[in-house]
Scaffold this motif. Sequence first.
Motif, PDB file in Angstrom:
ATOM      1  N   ALA A  19       1.152  -1.138  -0.012  1.00 47.76           N
ATOM      2  CA  ALA A  19       0.051   0.085   0.005  1.00 47.76           C
ATOM      3  C   ALA A  19       0.808   1.317  -0.078  1.00 47.76           C
ATOM      4  O   ALA A  19       0.363   2.223  -0.739  1.00 47.76           O
ATOM      5  CB  ALA A  19      -0.718   0.043   1.008  1.00 47.76           C
ATOM      6  N   ARG A  20       1.885   1.230   0.855  1.00 47.69           N
ATOM      7  CA  ARG A  20       2.664   2.239   0.773  1.00 47.69           C
ATOM      8  C   ARG A  20       3.566   2.549  -0.591  1.00 47.69           C
ATOM      9  O   ARG A  20       3.759   3.696  -1.128  1.00 47.69           O
ATOM     10  CB  ARG A  20       4.208   2.260   1.905  1.00 47.69           C
ATOM     11  N   LEU A  21       3.834   1.670  -1.022  1.00 46.37           N
ATOM     12  CA  LEU A  21       4.423   1.541  -2.495  1.00 46.37           C
ATOM     13  C   LEU A  21       3.598   2.027  -3.504  1.00 46.37           C
ATOM     14  O   LEU A  21       3.847   2.867  -4.377  1.00 46.37           O
ATOM     15  CB  LEU A  21       5.206   0.371  -3.093  1.00 46.37           C
ATOM     16  N   THR A  22       2.213   1.465  -3.474  1.00 48.11           N
ATOM     17  CA  THR A  22       1.106   1.885  -4.445  1.00 48.11           C
ATOM     18  C   THR A  22       0.876   3.698  -4.418  1.00 48.11           C
ATOM     19  O   THR A  22       0.958   4.308  -5.161  1.00 48.11           O
ATOM     20  CB  THR A  22      -0.167   1.556  -3.985  1.00 48.11           C
ATOM     21  N   ARG A  23       1.106   4.198  -3.037  1.00 48.07           N
ATOM     22  CA  ARG A  23       0.805   5.593  -2.926  1.00 48.07           C
ATOM     23  C   ARG A  23       2.121   6.461  -3.633  1.00 48.07           C
ATOM     24  O   ARG A  23       2.033   7.177  -4.063  1.00 48.07           O
ATOM     25  CB  ARG A  23       0.673   6.175  -1.456  1.00 48.07           C
ATOM     26  N   ARG A  24       3.135   5.837  -3.450  1.00 47.51           N
ATOM     27  CA  ARG A  24       4.401   6.316  -3.674  1.00 47.51           C
ATOM     28  C   ARG A  24       4.730   6.509  -5.443  1.00 47.51           C
ATOM     29  O   ARG A  24       5.016   7.589  -5.802  1.00 47.51           O
ATOM     30  CB  ARG A  24       5.690   5.642  -3.490  1.00 47.51           C
ATOM     31  N   VAL A  25       4.264   5.417  -6.169  1.00 52.54           N
ATOM     32  CA  VAL A  25       4.222   5.421  -7.620  1.00 52.54           C
ATOM     33  C   VAL A  25       2.941   5.650  -8.171  1.00 52.54           C
ATOM     34  O   VAL A  25       3.177   5.893  -9.542  1.00 52.54           O
ATOM     35  CB  VAL A  25       4.756   3.884  -7.714  1.00 52.54           C
ATOM     36  N   ALA A  26       1.801   5.865  -7.882  1.00 52.76           N
ATOM     37  CA  ALA A  26       0.693   5.835  -8.639  1.00 52.76           C
ATOM     38  C   ALA A  26       0.637   6.979  -9.419  1.00 52.76           C
ATOM     39  O   ALA A  26      -0.037   6.910 -10.780  1.00 52.76           O
ATOM     40  CB  ALA A  26      -0.462   6.195  -7.672  1.00 52.76           C
ATOM     41  N   HIS A  27       1.273   8.153  -9.292  1.00 50.90           N
ATOM     42  CA  HIS A  27       1.274   9.282 -10.155  1.00 50.90           C
ATOM     43  C   HIS A  27       2.563   9.521 -10.908  1.00 50.90           C
ATOM     44  O   HIS A  27       2.894  10.700 -11.047  1.00 50.90           O
ATOM     45  CB  HIS A  27       0.578  10.404  -9.363  1.00 50.90           C
ATOM     46  N   LEU A  28       3.387   8.546 -10.859  1.00 47.27           N
ATOM     47  CA  LEU A  28       4.702   8.942 -11.615  1.00 47.27           C
ATOM     48  C   LEU A  28       4.655   9.131 -13.079  1.00 47.27           C
ATOM     49  O   LEU A  28       3.816   8.671 -13.690  1.00 47.27           O
ATOM     50  CB  LEU A  28       5.434   7.706 -11.389  1.00 47.27           C
ATOM     51  N   SER A  29       5.721  10.294 -13.546  1.00 45.80           N
ATOM     52  CA  SER A  29       5.466  10.902 -14.957  1.00 45.80           C
ATOM     53  C   SER A  29       6.442   9.639 -15.506  1.00 45.80           C
ATOM     54  O   SER A  29       6.992   9.056 -15.012  1.00 45.80           O
ATOM     55  CB  SER A  29       5.937  11.969 -14.837  1.00 45.80           C
ATOM     56  N   GLU A  30       6.226   9.990 -17.124  1.00 45.79           N
ATOM     57  CA  GLU A  30       7.278   9.077 -17.924  1.00 45.79           C
ATOM     58  C   GLU A  30       8.745   9.570 -17.697  1.00 45.79           C
ATOM     59  O   GLU A  30       9.546   8.540 -17.552  1.00 45.79           O
ATOM     60  CB  GLU A  30       6.988   9.518 -19.475  1.00 45.79           C
ATOM     61  N   ASP A  31       9.097  10.652 -17.188  1.00 44.62           N
ATOM     62  CA  ASP A  31      10.184  10.985 -16.821  1.00 44.62           C
ATOM     63  C   ASP A  31      10.793  10.185 -15.350  1.00 44.62           C
ATOM     64  O   ASP A  31      11.890   9.889 -15.595  1.00 44.62           O
ATOM     65  CB  ASP A  31      10.440  12.608 -16.694  1.00 44.62           C
ATOM     66  N   ASP A  32       9.896  10.149 -14.590  1.00 42.14           N
ATOM     67  CA  ASP A  32      10.145   9.621 -13.415  1.00 42.14           C
ATOM     68  C   ASP A  32      10.619   8.177 -13.577  1.00 42.14           C
ATOM     69  O   ASP A  32      11.625   7.591 -13.123  1.00 42.14           O
ATOM     70  CB  ASP A  32       9.026   9.719 -12.571  1.00 42.14           C
ATOM     71  N   VAL A  33       9.832   7.480 -14.563  1.00 43.13           N
ATOM     72  CA  VAL A  33       9.932   5.982 -14.711  1.00 43.13           C
ATOM     73  C   VAL A  33      11.186   5.922 -15.619  1.00 43.13           C
ATOM     74  O   VAL A  33      12.014   4.752 -15.381  1.00 43.13           O
ATOM     75  CB  VAL A  33       8.755   5.531 -15.508  1.00 43.13           C
ATOM     76  N   ARG A  34      11.538   6.695 -16.413  1.00 44.40           N
ATOM     77  CA  ARG A  34      12.995   6.655 -17.038  1.00 44.40           C
ATOM     78  C   ARG A  34      13.986   7.169 -16.219  1.00 44.40           C
ATOM     79  O   ARG A  34      15.328   6.789 -16.760  1.00 44.40           O
ATOM     80  CB  ARG A  34      12.969   7.756 -18.365  1.00 44.40           C
ATOM     81  N   SER A  35      13.805   7.691 -15.355  1.00 52.10           N
ATOM     82  CA  SER A  35      15.203   8.182 -14.505  1.00 52.10           C
ATOM     83  C   SER A  35      15.943   6.886 -13.990  1.00 52.10           C
ATOM     84  O   SER A  35      15.192   5.944 -13.596  1.00 52.10           O
ATOM     85  CB  SER A  35      14.675   9.070 -13.482  1.00 52.10           C
ATOM     86  N   ALA A  36      17.023   7.183 -13.409  1.00 53.60           N
ATOM     87  CA  ALA A  36      18.049   6.289 -12.810  1.00 53.60           C
ATOM     88  C   ALA A  36      17.467   5.892 -11.368  1.00 53.60           C
ATOM     89  O   ALA A  36      17.100   6.649 -10.795  1.00 53.60           O
ATOM     90  CB  ALA A  36      19.350   6.749 -12.713  1.00 53.60           C
ATOM     91  N   SER A  37      17.409   4.438 -10.930  1.00 56.21           N
ATOM     92  CA  SER A  37      16.997   4.164  -9.592  1.00 56.21           C
ATOM     93  C   SER A  37      18.496   4.055  -8.943  1.00 56.21           C
ATOM     94  O   SER A  37      19.467   4.483  -9.377  1.00 56.21           O
ATOM     95  CB  SER A  37      16.492   2.677  -9.749  1.00 56.21           C
ATOM     96  N   LEU A  38      18.402   3.867  -7.683  1.00 55.02           N
ATOM     97  CA  LEU A  38      19.460   3.588  -7.008  1.00 55.02           C
ATOM     98  C   LEU A  38      20.426   2.116  -7.371  1.00 55.02           C
ATOM     99  O   LEU A  38      21.372   1.960  -6.750  1.00 55.02           O
ATOM    100  CB  LEU A  38      19.273   3.507  -5.461  1.00 55.02           C
TER     101      LEU A  38
END
Length: 207
Positions: A19-38
């Motif tokens: 549920a916490r993860l859902t709230r974090r990612v629900a509204h990510l943009s295209e740029d967010d998804v293409r950005s580098a993770s850790l």
Amino acid sequence: MNLEADPERATQLCCEAQARLTRRVAHLSEDDVRSASLLPGWSVGHVLTHLARNADAHARRLSGALNGCDVSKYERGAEQRRSEIEDGATRSASEIIVDLLASMRALERLFVQSAIAGWPNGDFLGGGDYGVAGSAAHRLREVEMHHVDLGLGYTPAEWPQEYVDWDLPVLLATANERLGSINERRSIMAWLAGRGPLDAQMTLAPW
């Protein structure tokens, strides 16, 4: 606390983590998804796709156990896991997010079915090293670790205490095999025993 031995509590913690993860990612943009993770070489999209496929993998094991079948997490093994992540990470942000949320809901339904049935065949290993009744605990680990790996503001300081109480001893037990030299082993042993400082340059092999 051994969350592997308490699937009911592990399920509750896992569903809260999802549920916490859902709230974090629900509204990510295209740029967010293409950005580098850790994680080196992985975008946010790679991490989210891995989390979706990992949910499917646990659902596969639980469904199999409910039907008396001892199945592996991935039907075609590590290569399937790798290719699905690489291919899935190229999708649009909306496709990735919808996929992740659907996979998590499906897994949670199987948690409910397994609990009602009394976690049948919980000792099935599926070629792995933990029984299928431990799936909720291991899924909890995946969600908590990779939520941090997204690099979107969730930090280890937010990990639930019960999760830390279970997984810290597990991870400490892997330290010896992940250290590169005898001097590193001596150094961390001294630190754990309160006999010296921890070398800031010391690194552990990836877990």
